[in-house]
Design an enzyme around this catalytic site. Structure first.
Site, PDB file in Angstrom:
ATOM      1  N   PRO A 245       0.665  -1.464  -0.085  1.00 40.26           N
ATOM      2  CA  PRO A 245       0.057   0.071   0.017  1.00 40.26           C
ATOM      3  C   PRO A 245       0.805   1.282   0.066  1.00 40.26           C
ATOM      4  O   PRO A 245       0.180   2.591   0.030  1.00 40.26           O
ATOM      5  CB  PRO A 245      -0.990  -0.131   1.105  1.00 40.26           C
ATOM      6  CG  PRO A 245      -0.007  -0.747   2.140  1.00 40.26           C
ATOM      7  CD  PRO A 245       0.835  -1.940   1.374  1.00 40.26           C
ATOM      8  N   GLY A 246       2.131   1.088   0.000  1.00 37.37           N
ATOM      9  CA  GLY A 246       2.842   2.485  -0.260  1.00 37.37           C
ATOM     10  C   GLY A 246       3.708   2.859   1.118  1.00 37.37           C
ATOM     11  O   GLY A 246       4.395   4.105   1.086  1.00 37.37           O
TER      12      GLY A 246
ATOM     13  N   GLU B  92       2.301  -1.584  -8.703  1.00 38.80           N
ATOM     14  CA  GLU B  92       1.307  -2.540  -8.023  1.00 38.80           C
ATOM     15  C   GLU B  92       0.888  -3.520  -8.996  1.00 38.80           C
ATOM     16  O   GLU B  92      -0.131  -2.460  -9.872  1.00 38.80           O
ATOM     17  CB  GLU B  92       0.829  -1.937  -6.878  1.00 38.80           C
ATOM     18  CG  GLU B  92      -0.333  -3.018  -6.193  1.00 38.80           C
ATOM     19  CD  GLU B  92       0.381  -4.050  -5.579  1.00 38.80           C
ATOM     20  OE1 GLU B  92       1.372  -3.935  -5.067  1.00 38.80           O
ATOM     21  OE2 GLU B  92      -0.171  -5.257  -5.689  1.00 38.80           O
TER      22      GLU B  92
ATOM     23  N   CYS C 159       9.415  -9.923   4.550  1.00 39.22           N
ATOM     24  CA  CYS C 159       9.098  -9.849   5.916  1.00 39.22           C
ATOM     25  C   CYS C 159       8.698 -11.246   6.302  1.00 39.22           C
ATOM     26  O   CYS C 159       7.831 -11.594   7.045  1.00 39.22           O
ATOM     27  CB  CYS C 159       7.929  -8.968   6.134  1.00 39.22           C
ATOM     28  SG  CYS C 159       6.278  -9.600   5.241  1.00 39.22           S
TER      29      CYS C 159
HETATM   30  C1  SAM Z   1       5.267  -7.034   0.644  1.00 38.84           C
HETATM   31  S1  SAM Z   1       3.970  -6.354  -0.301  1.00 38.84           S
HETATM   32  C2  SAM Z   1       4.450  -4.895  -0.701  1.00 38.84           C
HETATM   33  C3  SAM Z   1       4.322  -3.761   0.553  1.00 38.84           C
HETATM   34  C4  SAM Z   1       4.804  -2.408   0.102  1.00 38.84           C
HETATM   35  N1  SAM Z   1       6.099  -2.339  -0.346  1.00 38.84           N
HETATM   36  C5  SAM Z   1       4.718  -1.523   1.568  1.00 38.84           C
HETATM   37  O1  SAM Z   1       5.701  -1.216   1.650  1.00 38.84           O
HETATM   38  O2  SAM Z   1       3.535  -0.957   1.635  1.00 38.84           O
HETATM   39  C6  SAM Z   1       3.920  -7.185  -2.025  1.00 38.84           C
HETATM   40  C7  SAM Z   1       3.353  -6.663  -2.976  1.00 38.84           C
HETATM   41  O3  SAM Z   1       3.817  -7.404  -4.111  1.00 38.84           O
HETATM   42  C8  SAM Z   1       2.510  -7.593  -4.957  1.00 38.84           C
HETATM   43  N2  SAM Z   1       2.641  -8.858  -5.790  1.00 38.84           N
HETATM   44  C9  SAM Z   1       1.917 -10.116  -5.480  1.00 38.84           C
HETATM   45  N3  SAM Z   1       2.346 -10.650  -6.920  1.00 38.84           N
HETATM   46  C10 SAM Z   1       3.233  -9.983  -7.509  1.00 38.84           C
HETATM   47  C11 SAM Z   1       4.109 -10.372  -8.707  1.00 38.84           C
HETATM   48  N4  SAM Z   1       3.834 -11.758  -9.332  1.00 38.84           N
HETATM   49  N5  SAM Z   1       4.618  -9.415  -9.184  1.00 38.84           N
HETATM   50  C12 SAM Z   1       4.871  -7.993  -8.731  1.00 38.84           C
HETATM   51  N6  SAM Z   1       4.196  -7.929  -7.481  1.00 38.84           N
HETATM   52  C13 SAM Z   1       3.274  -8.896  -6.926  1.00 38.84           C
HETATM   53  C14 SAM Z   1       1.400  -7.890  -3.893  1.00 38.84           C
HETATM   54  O4  SAM Z   1       0.276  -7.518  -4.442  1.00 38.84           O
HETATM   55  C15 SAM Z   1       1.922  -6.744  -2.754  1.00 38.84           C
HETATM   56  O5  SAM Z   1       1.258  -5.624  -2.818  1.00 38.84           O
END
Ligand code: SAM
Length: 455
Positions: free
Chosen positions: A108-109, A129, A227
């Site tokens: 979410p950013g 995203e 994480c």
């Molecule tokens: C750990 S979260 C990111 C959190 C964000 N960086 C933050 O600090 O708020 C990982 C993100 O990767 C996205 N994601 C899932 N599969 C993916 C893919 N195949 N390629 C790129 N992004 C992907 C998810 O939707 C999710 O929003």
């Protein structure tokens, strides 16, 4: 906390009985909350709206403490709630103003807003995203944070690689992972977990990283974070990167409570020590793994297509510029935005150094300034949040009750007699959006989709 039996067995083997017990006991300790202050919001009287008594030494804008999601400070983008270990990722990336930066898995950013804080509105920050609903939340948070140099895309890593070959100085991959570091805050995360789950996640991480590598300039940096504690997604992934790409590990400056990466959990390469592990039994956070890698220097032959190849984007016409400039002068706004571009009837401040983005879904091409409507220009909510006191002398201080009326979508009255026009409403020096003053009534322009009842 009842951890999965397979999880306990796995980490008892990896850590040994004594350390594993400390690790498991860490899940029963109370979480420490954190937040970051937005340095782009100036002239704010912090004492009225946020408690900055407990700074976090490991993260420049970070503090320990809890922020209410319905508070003025959160809603108007003065703070971003982020747990203490997650706020070390942006610190490791630490982009400089003027750089080209990509946050590939951005919603979410949390990290995007952190990267933008370092960049101070200079350079290009592309936040991508893949999930469209999450991309909308990302856009809201970027807007709250008033990042003027952020472009938000909603596409796959493959399309990003085709659009931005060797374009970025820094690329952050905050990868989707098995989320073992979420267990304490959100025990439901354990429902997804199985012994095989980390291994399944690695396939997707490798695919994302393969594309990410293509967009890094020679000599540029890749920051990888998860994480999770799973070696498969941490040291093993970094070992795979070292073996298959022209990348080397850069040491990360560690703070008290931070652990080294464990070479024996990867391919044994001693430089894996230079990664960082944040374990909740050593560090006051939920848990993270972070690595910083540098791409080898080399010549680049890659060329990106020009921004203006996208026929949907045009420079503002003479009439549109007139409307925009009249709005600025009528309302005593002296801000100067570069890279003006019109998409349909919307005006953005973008950056002409961007490549042609017509092959990717763009959520916002830059900072939304406003909309052309039948012979007039109406400012965006984002502009109402972003202008500083130096850029806009037409500010109207409001009370907390008036702010509550504003975010609820209600009109409210003021006692003063002021000339009519657009006023940037400010609470304790913090801009909260635009209102249009007619007589002594402030007409409400708080976006309908964001309205809520403040406590
Ligand atoms: C750990 S979260 C990111 C959190 C964000 N960086 C933050 O600090 O708020 C990982 C993100 O990767 C996205 N994601 C899932 N599969 C993916 C893919 N195949 N390629 C790129 N992004 C992907 C998810 O939707 C999710 O929003």
């Amino acid at each position: 906390m009842e951890l999965p039996a397979d999880f306990k067995q796995k980490y008892t083997t990896l850590l040994g009985e004594t350390e594993a017990k400390q690790f498991f006991d860490g899940f029963d300790r109370e979480s420490r909350h954190g937040f970051r202050i937005n340095p782009l919001k100036e002239n704010v009287d912090y004492s009225e709206i946020v408690d900055t008594d407990s700074p976090a030494e490991h993260s420049e804008f970070g503090y320990f403490g809890k922020v209410d999601g319905k508070s003025v400070s959160h809603q108007a983008g003065l703070v971003y709630s982020q747990e203490p270990s997650a706020m070390f990722v942006g610190e490791v990336a630490h982009p400089n103003p003027g750089e080209r930066v990509l946050d590939l898995c951005a919603a979410p950013g949390g990290k995007t807003t952190h990267l933008g804080s370092f960049m101070r509105n200079q350079g290009i920050l592309v936040a991508n995203e893949i999930n469209s609903k999450r991309a909308s939340v990302l856009a809201e948070n970027v807007e709250r944070f008033s990042l003027r140099n952020a472009v938000i895309t909603n596409t796959t890593p493959e399309k990003i690689a085709q659009t931005f070959p060797e374009y970025f100085d820094k690329v952050l991959v905050d990868a989707p992972c098995s989320g073992e570091g979420m267990f304490r805050k959100d025990p439901a995360a354990m429902d997804y977990w199985s012994l095989d789950y980390p291994e399944q996640c690695t396939k997707r991480q490798r695919d994302i990283l393969t594309e990410a590598y293509k967009v890094i300039k020679p000599g540029g940096q890749l920051i990888y974070s998860t994480c999770t504690f799973a070696p498969e997604e941490d040291e093993e992934i970094i070992s795979w990167l070292l073996e298959n790409f022209d990348l080397t590990i850069e040491p990360i400056k560690k703070f008290s409570g931070m652990d080294d990466g464990r070479p024996e959990w990867g391919n044994g390469d001693p430089s894996l020590k230079d990664c960082v592990r944040l374990f909740p039994f050593h560090f006051a956070g939920e848990g993270h793994f972070i690595a910083k890698l540098v791409k080898g220097n080399g010549d680049t032959t890659s060329k990106v297509k020009s921004f203006w190849k996208n026929k949907n984007l045009v420079r503002p016409s003479k009439d549109e510029l007139n409307l925009y400039n009249t709005f600025l002068s009528d309302n005593h706004i002296t801000a100067n935005f570069d890279g003006l571009v019109v998409y349909k009837n919307l005006l953005f401040a973008s950056n002409y150094d961007l490549p042609d983005l017509s092959k990717v879904k763009v959520v916002r091409i830059g900072m939304p300034l406003g909309e052309f409507k039948k012979g007039r220009f109406e400012p965006s909510f984002a502009l109402g949040l972003a202008l500083t006191a130096e850029e806009n002398s037409q500010q109207l201080p409001i009370t907390h009750q008036q702010w509550a009326d504003y975010v609820h979508g209600d009109v409210f009255s003021i006692d003063q007699q002021l000339s009519k026009g657009w006023y940037q409403l400010v609470f304790a020096g913090l801009p909260v959006g635009f209102g249009k003053l007619v007589g002594q009534t402030v007409k409400n322009f708080y976006p309908k989709g964001l309205r809520f009842k403040a406590e």
